[in-house]
Design an enzyme around this catalytic site. Sequence first.
Site, mmCIF file in Angstrom:
data_model
loop_
_atom_site.group_PDB
_atom_site.id
_atom_site.type_symbol
_atom_site.label_atom_id
_atom_site.label_comp_id
_atom_site.label_asym_id
_atom_site.label_seq_id
_atom_site.Cartn_x
_atom_site.Cartn_y
_atom_site.Cartn_z
ATOM 1 N N TYR B 112 0.824 -1.216 0.000
ATOM 2 C CA TYR B 112 0.000 0.000 0.000
ATOM 3 C C TYR B 112 0.853 1.259 0.000
ATOM 4 O O TYR B 112 0.510 2.262 -0.611
ATOM 5 C CB TYR B 112 -0.954 0.001 1.198
ATOM 6 C CG TYR B 112 -2.140 -0.910 1.007
ATOM 7 C CD1 TYR B 112 -3.076 -0.663 -0.003
ATOM 8 C CD2 TYR B 112 -2.337 -2.016 1.810
ATOM 9 C CE1 TYR B 112 -4.165 -1.497 -0.188
ATOM 10 C CE2 TYR B 112 -3.427 -2.858 1.632
ATOM 11 C CZ TYR B 112 -4.342 -2.590 0.631
ATOM 12 O OH TYR B 112 -5.413 -3.416 0.453
ATOM 13 N N GLU B 205 3.130 -27.810 17.208
ATOM 14 C CA GLU B 205 2.261 -27.184 16.210
ATOM 15 C C GLU B 205 0.976 -26.660 16.850
ATOM 16 O O GLU B 205 0.460 -25.627 16.443
ATOM 17 C CB GLU B 205 1.921 -28.241 15.133
ATOM 18 C CG GLU B 205 0.896 -27.795 14.115
ATOM 19 C CD GLU B 205 0.331 -28.939 13.276
ATOM 20 O OE1 GLU B 205 0.818 -30.081 13.395
ATOM 21 O OE2 GLU B 205 -0.609 -28.687 12.508
ATOM 22 N N ASP B 257 0.896 -32.724 14.153
ATOM 23 C CA ASP B 257 -0.126 -33.722 13.882
ATOM 24 C C ASP B 257 0.433 -34.780 12.933
ATOM 25 O O ASP B 257 1.359 -34.508 12.161
ATOM 26 C CB ASP B 257 -1.345 -33.065 13.204
ATOM 27 C CG ASP B 257 -2.195 -32.284 14.191
ATOM 28 O OD1 ASP B 257 -2.044 -32.499 15.410
ATOM 29 O OD2 ASP B 257 -3.012 -31.470 13.743
#
Lengths: 371, 371
Positions: B112, B205, B257
């Site tokens: 921006y 995680e 996981d």
Amino acid sequence: MVKAKRSEVPKAGFDLSATREIVLNKLKQLGQRIVEQLVMKELPEIKLPARTTSNIVYDADLRQYVLGPKLVTRTARNVKHLRPLSQLLWMALFSKQLVEKKKTSTLRDAFYNAIGFGIDFEDQNESDNVVTELESLLGVIREDFNIYPEERSSVFGPLVVQYNVPGYEGSRLDLTTIPDGAMIGPAMATARFIKCEAKQVFVVEKGAVYQRFLEEGVSKTFKAIIVHTAGQAPRATRRFIRRLNQELKLPVYIFTDADPWGVHIANVLIYGSALAAHVKELTTPDAYWTGLWATDITKYKLPAMRFNEEDTRRIAELEKDPRYAVDPWKREISYFKKLQRKAELEALSRYSLEYIVTNYLPEKLEEVKKG
Amino acid sequence: MVKAKRSEVPKAGFDLSATREIVLNKLKQLGQRIVEQLVMKELPEIKLPARTTSNIVYDADLRQYVLGPKLVTRTARNVKHLRPLSQLLWMALFSKQLVEKKKTSTLRDAFYNAIGFGIDFEDQNESDNVVTELESLLGVIREDFNIYPEERSSVFGPLVVQYNVPGYEGSRLDLTTIPDGAMIGPAMATARFIKCEAKQVFVVEKGAVYQRFLEEGVSKTFKAIIVHTAGQAPRATRRFIRRLNQELKLPVYIFTDADPWGVHIANVLIYGSALAAHVKELTTPDAYWTGLWATDITKYKLPAMRFNEEDTRRIAELEKDPRYAVDPWKREISYFKKLQRKAELEALSRYSLEYIVTNYLPEKLEEVKKG
């Protein structure tokens, strides 16, 4: 960093030990009711508020969705009710153990723990729903029986908190001493507010804006506590913001992106979500949605993106929602419909990184206060 | 909380002032090269490493993807190059201002800001790509010129850090004093390690597991620093973990996981991502992926979900990747293919909330150390 003497905070306010006591009592009463029925050789049953769509009504005085008077019964008399009744009682047992052991858990942990215990849940959705049932039965939010969201948002500003979680009883943290901001986890969410020099609270959706506010010293120049929601605010953060407003009597100003999702993030912080109609501890009805408004896109000549179909559909949905029936919501929704464009908070960086702090923030605060 | 005397950390290690100096010099040299060419009345040009697929090669010694010797030229002589050359030079200017003003920014803010400056970027992707180009040209990661990711992960454990960001120069934080853990933002990422009593690092995680480790006092009993990545680790966190390993010589154990995404989170922490082949400061090649393995699903009789199509496709992809050509990766990928199932870390809660700490963690550490 704020060094001046901080004003003392009134002794009332959130008290973890008292909350723990209340929740344990409610859980014991639930258990006793079941035991008494069994002793009387009755098949146990429980009545709890219905959370069906027809029983979720908008309360204009409370300015949030609430549950109506309808009740449902879970009775061992009906073989179809046995499963949900057992699930609910197991969840009450699990929660009691959490509170007694002073440990926190998550919805997912609760689900897997249930499976290990031999409780029959189809999937996590079903077990999440039973947690919500337990909330409405006890009339407390699940954070009060130590089931927390996994997401974390964060906070910075002239506030001293005192922790009450195991290992940290009585230890204090001055929130200006952590330059990246402090996470709002279970310890922060249940801490007492000890000293506060802030005059207001700024809640921001975006991490980049939070970081900008911190680096530009906004907490000092505006005497503000700054909260980063990281998108849709986690429930623990919604209650934290409510506590800043109610216990410390601080006005709360919310800054989100100018798009249907940003608008709704602000609206849920203020009026609550329909999904949480059964609890009243998560809203801040007196908070202000301060920007980024649809009208700001035009006023500040911001780079904006065209609405996609999803945006258009979502804005049409919001328009029908009673929480959007007053200004600024009504006016901005109607302007969104006309403009068909959206912009991010960071779009203000088109002027300079500092513009959001030096120009936008004071101008908008002025505008909102004039009301 | 750890109260014993902490061991001193060697004086070497990350130094924010030195890094700032190095980056400013590189940026000045870049500017001087352009100015000299202009003074000599030459059309300016820059050579930088090619980041095309054919120039990204796996370096088995470094154990990560690196860029090959191919260079590309951006020259004002070619009218098609004018745009990317100007974009790159503007980004260098923006970065120099950030470093000089000691302010941080994000990829989105940079985009921006460029728009406001009249720099022609189609969209943020294009400007992100120019930031990556600047990284490969300067040979430093963008965090070193103060462009940070918006995501935050967090850390807890027996480590004292000393901040070096404006307003906090020299102030210290004992990471055991923040019960929810401290966020890894720009201040933490650039802090010096002062005192460390930890013997190892556990990287997890999932937020629920992080919270479990904190509540069970894992940092004390295992003398461990615990890092929560919150999914795919943000780059600032990847460097932070590398620093814990390299500066403090601590072994790093990673818990994710047991699914294709978890496996890859661990793999990227260890060997880096192909997208970051041009930088070498984000990997920890000596870290161990400790679990949750596919074989753990069977060994620990965990509730597991069937693979969906996306999982199957992803595992097939990983199988072809050179980073997965050795054990445990190779063995586990092959077991995933056979099992066609996945499980979350929280699935260990089927035994009890504490099981992951009391049983799984010590067993797996033993297993990984035996190699």
